[in-house]
Write a protein that holds these residues in place. Sequence first.
Motif, PDB file in Angstrom:
ATOM      1  N   ASN A  24      -3.105   8.888  41.263  1.00 37.76           N
ATOM      2  CA  ASN A  24      -3.822   8.519  40.040  1.00 37.76           C
ATOM      3  C   ASN A  24      -2.990   7.670  39.092  1.00 37.76           C
ATOM      4  OD1 ASN A  24      -5.751  10.122  41.071  1.00 37.76           O
ATOM      5  ND2 ASN A  24      -5.287  11.867  39.759  1.00 37.76           N
ATOM      6  N   ARG A  35     -12.773   0.052  38.159  1.00 32.93           N
ATOM      7  CA  ARG A  35     -13.856   0.992  37.947  1.00 32.93           C
ATOM      8  C   ARG A  35     -13.977   1.844  39.200  1.00 32.93           C
ATOM      9  NH1 ARG A  35     -18.411  -2.636  36.729  1.00 32.93           N
ATOM     10  NH2 ARG A  35     -18.906  -2.399  38.899  1.00 32.93           N
ATOM     11  N   SER A  36     -14.575   3.031  39.081  1.00 37.40           N
ATOM     12  CA  SER A  36     -14.519   3.927  40.231  1.00 37.40           C
ATOM     13  C   SER A  36     -15.273   3.368  41.423  1.00 37.40           C
ATOM     14  CB  SER A  36     -15.064   5.303  39.847  1.00 37.40           C
ATOM     15  OG  SER A  36     -16.268   5.184  39.152  1.00 37.40           O
ATOM     16  N   ASP A  37     -16.434   2.718  41.223  1.00 42.45           N
ATOM     17  CA  ASP A  37     -17.152   2.224  42.395  1.00 42.45           C
ATOM     18  C   ASP A  37     -16.405   1.062  43.043  1.00 42.45           C
ATOM     19  OD1 ASP A  37     -17.678   0.759  40.154  1.00 42.45           O
ATOM     20  OD2 ASP A  37     -19.566  -0.024  40.919  1.00 42.45           O
ATOM     21  N   GLN A  96     -11.947  10.056  44.842  1.00 41.93           N
ATOM     22  CA  GLN A  96     -10.863   9.097  45.048  1.00 41.93           C
ATOM     23  C   GLN A  96      -9.826   9.630  46.028  1.00 41.93           C
ATOM     24  OE1 GLN A  96      -9.404   7.640  41.385  1.00 41.93           O
ATOM     25  NE2 GLN A  96      -7.371   7.258  42.206  1.00 41.93           N
ATOM     26  N   ILE A 115      -8.333   6.319  37.596  1.00 43.53           N
ATOM     27  CA  ILE A 115      -9.700   6.522  37.134  1.00 43.53           C
ATOM     28  C   ILE A 115      -9.998   7.966  36.723  1.00 43.53           C
ATOM     29  CG2 ILE A 115     -12.056   6.407  37.981  1.00 43.53           C
ATOM     30  CD1 ILE A 115     -10.834   3.880  39.481  1.00 43.53           C
ATOM     31  N   PRO A 116      -9.479   8.974  37.420  1.00 44.97           N
ATOM     32  CA  PRO A 116      -9.830  10.339  37.022  1.00 44.97           C
ATOM     33  C   PRO A 116      -9.402  10.691  35.607  1.00 44.97           C
ATOM     34  CG  PRO A 116      -8.860  10.342  39.177  1.00 44.97           C
ATOM     35  CD  PRO A 116      -8.706   8.969  38.657  1.00 44.97           C
ATOM     36  N   SER A 130     -17.713   3.738  32.695  1.00 45.07           N
ATOM     37  CA  SER A 130     -16.616   2.790  32.486  1.00 45.07           C
ATOM     38  C   SER A 130     -17.135   1.478  31.922  1.00 45.07           C
ATOM     39  CB  SER A 130     -15.920   2.506  33.811  1.00 45.07           C
ATOM     40  OG  SER A 130     -15.729   3.669  34.532  1.00 45.07           O
ATOM     41  N   PHE A 179      -5.369   2.568  39.507  1.00 46.51           N
ATOM     42  CA  PHE A 179      -6.359   3.489  40.055  1.00 46.51           C
ATOM     43  C   PHE A 179      -6.369   4.808  39.304  1.00 46.51           C
ATOM     44  CE2 PHE A 179      -4.446   1.107  43.672  1.00 46.51           C
ATOM     45  CZ  PHE A 179      -5.471   0.222  43.837  1.00 46.51           C
ATOM     46  N   ARG A 205     -14.445  12.364  39.923  1.00 52.77           N
ATOM     47  CA  ARG A 205     -13.804  11.103  40.292  1.00 52.77           C
ATOM     48  C   ARG A 205     -12.539  11.368  41.090  1.00 52.77           C
ATOM     49  NH1 ARG A 205     -13.619   7.200  35.099  1.00 52.77           N
ATOM     50  NH2 ARG A 205     -15.824   6.817  34.802  1.00 52.77           N
ATOM     51  N   LEU A 242     -13.265   0.827  43.119  1.00 52.85           N
ATOM     52  CA  LEU A 242     -12.161   1.467  43.836  1.00 52.85           C
ATOM     53  C   LEU A 242     -12.618   1.949  45.207  1.00 52.85           C
ATOM     54  CD1 LEU A 242      -9.295   2.586  43.252  1.00 52.85           C
ATOM     55  CD2 LEU A 242     -10.412   4.705  42.762  1.00 52.85           C
ATOM     56  N   GLU A 288     -22.950   9.185  37.323  1.00 54.00           N
ATOM     57  CA  GLU A 288     -22.189   8.469  36.299  1.00 54.00           C
ATOM     58  C   GLU A 288     -22.972   7.308  35.746  1.00 54.00           C
ATOM     59  OE1 GLU A 288     -18.310   7.188  35.759  1.00 54.00           O
ATOM     60  OE2 GLU A 288     -17.505   8.653  37.167  1.00 54.00           O
TER      61      GLU A 288
END
Lengths: 242, 421, 329
Positions: C214, C299-301, C153, C220-221, B403, C218, C149, C303, B79
């Motif tokens: 989701n 953001r996913s990271d 997650q 994110i997906p 993001s 959170f 993602r 999270l 990503e």
Amino acid sequence: MSLLSLAQALRVSFQNLTRPKNTEPLPWKGSRERAERYRASFALVHDEHGEEACIGCMLCEKICPSQIISVTQGPKAPSAATGKPRGWCTDFTLDLNACIICELCVQVCPADAIIMMRVQEKPGFAREDLLLTMEKLYANEKLAKLTWATPTKLQEMQDPKPKRPEPVAAAPAKDAAPIKDAAPAAGASSAKDAAPGAESAPAAGTTPSKDAEPAKEVPPVKETPPASDAAPAAGTEKPSDA
Amino acid sequence: MTVGTTYETPRAGERKGEVRTVNVGGMRVPYHLTLLERPDPYLDIDSYDPEADLMALNMGPQHPSTHGVLRVKLYLDGETCIKAVPYLGYLHRGVEKLCEKLTYVQITPIVDKNDYVSPMMNELAINMAFEALLKVEVPPRALFIRTVCAEIQRVASHLLWLGTFGLDVGGGIGGGATLFMHTFREREMCLDLFENLTGCRFHYNTHQVGGNRHDIPEGWDQKVKRALGHIASRVDEYEAFVENPIFKARTIGVGVIDPILAMELGVCGPILRASGIDFDLRRDAPYAAYDKVEINVPVETAGDAYARYLVRVREMRESIRIALTLLDGVPEGPISALKPVKGPTNVKPKPGEAYVSIESPRGELGTYVISDGSPNPYRCKLRPPSLHAAALLPYLAPGSMVSDIVATLGSLDFILGEVDR
Amino acid sequence: MMEGGLLFGNPWLHGLIMGVIVLSGAMGVAAYAVWFERKFAARMQNRPGPTEVGYGGLLQPIADLLKLLQKEHLIPRSADRPLFNLAPVLVVIAPLATLAVIPFGPGLVGTDPSIGLLFALAISSLMVIPVWMAGWASNNKYALLGAMRAAAQAISYEIPLLLAAMVPIVLTGSFRVGDIVAAQEGGRWFAFWPPGPGFFAFLLFFFASLAESNRIPFDIPEAESELVAGVTTEYSGMIFGLIYLAEYLHTFIASALAALLFLGGWQGPGPDGIHWMLLKSLLVFAVIFWIRWSWLRYRSDQLMAMCWKIFLPLGLVLVMASAIWVQLR
Ligand code: SF4
Ligand code: SF4
């Protein structure tokens, strides 16, 4: 602390549950109040003799940035009412599809023929619905009292040196004015200019060319301020009286 | 003007203590930002690690967060972005060429559509250039009206930015949408003010060469005071809504722009001020009635998305103050220096050229006009601030996640109508 | 009335009838959850929300359903057709199967096995496989990113979720949902009773299930500003509606589980019964929506970092604390 600020966000959105609704389903329910100067659609009007006011001068066609007005000029012919020869317009179309509502066509019209009205926009179901032909434009005339800006009024508003001593002097006797639409417009302009005339001193420094003119006009104009409130209203109601 | 961050950023944390500044081209630039490593925007993807499984992702031209029709080609490793190439031109309408074909009178409503978030600024910039060509002096009443309108427009534009930035970092189905609706609710008040003044909510065509076309209607100043006072109180609410750990996590340290890069690329406006350079045309080269008021320019030094948010929100407050101050001093007098327009070719400047720039909500909006004595300009070059902001993207995107790219795009606040013209 | 927790002596008959009741009830709840959320969000944003279909838009879910049914079911040419069509069906199966072990009242349960809670958590987390399938089969980059993602997650948030659920399990000593509810008799809800661990476990469970289902912060997906629509990018028509429905069902199950495990289930002041259960789970449901429309997104990271650095250690500490509580009691 940081968690508290997350709770703040929740508080704000909860607070908004109690606020009044801000949107309305249009156009079926409710309606939005249009500002006085709102402009949406067009009309062509008749003059005070009941003749079509448009003289086919094609100025609006020339100034339209989108080039959507087409005017066909007819031969000059004497007016039935006054007997004086004047121009006629034989065909007039305005394509609302491409109109950018810039008001320039209204601004330039020398005969006060084309006006923009405060109506609610209606969606069309075909392209032709938005093509305003001459008949549609004249049919719109019955909405003419919804208009704010006649060309004269716009030009009066912008004129740095209002140069019509006669209408100003004749302002109390409005019916004496030569053109129907011009009468309230002149009233409005004289009222507006009255104020600048009284306080033209600060403006004088930066506009040296004009300080002589308004100063000359101050004395006659000073009597008209009472008319200032009524002037815009008069402008919109006058055509319906006739 | 004080220079310094008001919050802890990852980079500010390294420095501890006061901000050191260095002198770059006469500008004080925060030291920590001059040390930023700059990614190579022309990275050769083929020679990049052949082991890496790169994915090319076309973000846009139809994408919810490219704010129009920008297409960004992203090369992603997982990503993480390796390279970003923005493709412009999807919204090209040939405005500059149109300007050559139309007369000075007709151009104003056309350039309205350039920066379609703050049309008032486009009109102002182009008409100021024409006035400079004609060498007419605009009456003070018109100048005041123009300035008040410009400031209200700035508030409206920043409100729209805040809402769409919320959409970018918070999602269209979520808190971002709530923020969006709230800011639009207040932006609507600004547009109502314009509607009362000019008859249009947008694309007003209210400026003309030599002055304004519409005078202030009765009671308008009261309406402005009420609306702006209301908006000022709502700005506090947005801050309460937005300034929380989630928003900070998404914006602090994201899309850090070093001021030297920004200056090289000609970026200006809130982006530049958020990078620590104190430059605002309203104060540094006053036009219209800006010399009549004191202007405080908010400056942040961190250069990240959060700094840009802070700068814009403070600018909103400042604009409200300026508009209210000027509103009290609107002098009486004519609103136009020239005779009212009665035909398309009424304005005919002598041969010559002029460049005028104003501070639009996005930065320096310049107009360069050459006249050959005919009623239409020989050449009309527009210098949109958004184009320069969009040029930052290849430098900001590499190394960040998808993001973050979205958050960066949102914080740059460019308007594609203006980028492509 | 009840014999061994069965309403109708025969377990098969009981299962069949309860299945019909619970499934149709849950579908109705999910459909009207959409309506409620739209109204609620609209009011938060000073909008009227759905108004056109029925009084106050009450028939909106049905209109939406009809609209989705009428829509063309588009399959991209490069998609993996069998997987693409199978995935949405499997996505709904996971939450529907979970509903079998969720009691809505004394005896109002499909079946109450001794490992009921374990079963519920295991099956509901299976949802990630069809989601991944959908993302992969769409052959769309946004869908693929979203699926990746989602998988990352869901897998990482499974652990704090389980740890949070461990707290009531340890306190009760049983995996059976009925037992856990019974242990909260007399208002000693686990969210409040062992004063420390219970409450934090409730919060942990709540936020972990937000991540599982989701929801903002959170979500994110399916971060629509980044990934257009995540895994559902290529889906259309009713097959999209199925994924949508599964999400709402999943959220509803998460709130029902939170109500059962921490808020005393169907017990309450006054007469016990399904009304308390529905009230509590819908309340948790509403809070989820409230949060959804008020917060922004991580953001996913971030999270992942939050999961492994905060939630996981917290969960372990909570399980320890509740074990100590049980020992000391
Ligand atoms: S308002 Fe419409 S019709 Fe009139 S000049 Fe402008 S574009 Fe042309
Ligand atoms: S509407 Fe006015 S400007 Fe247009 S042709 Fe008629 S008179 Fe001339």
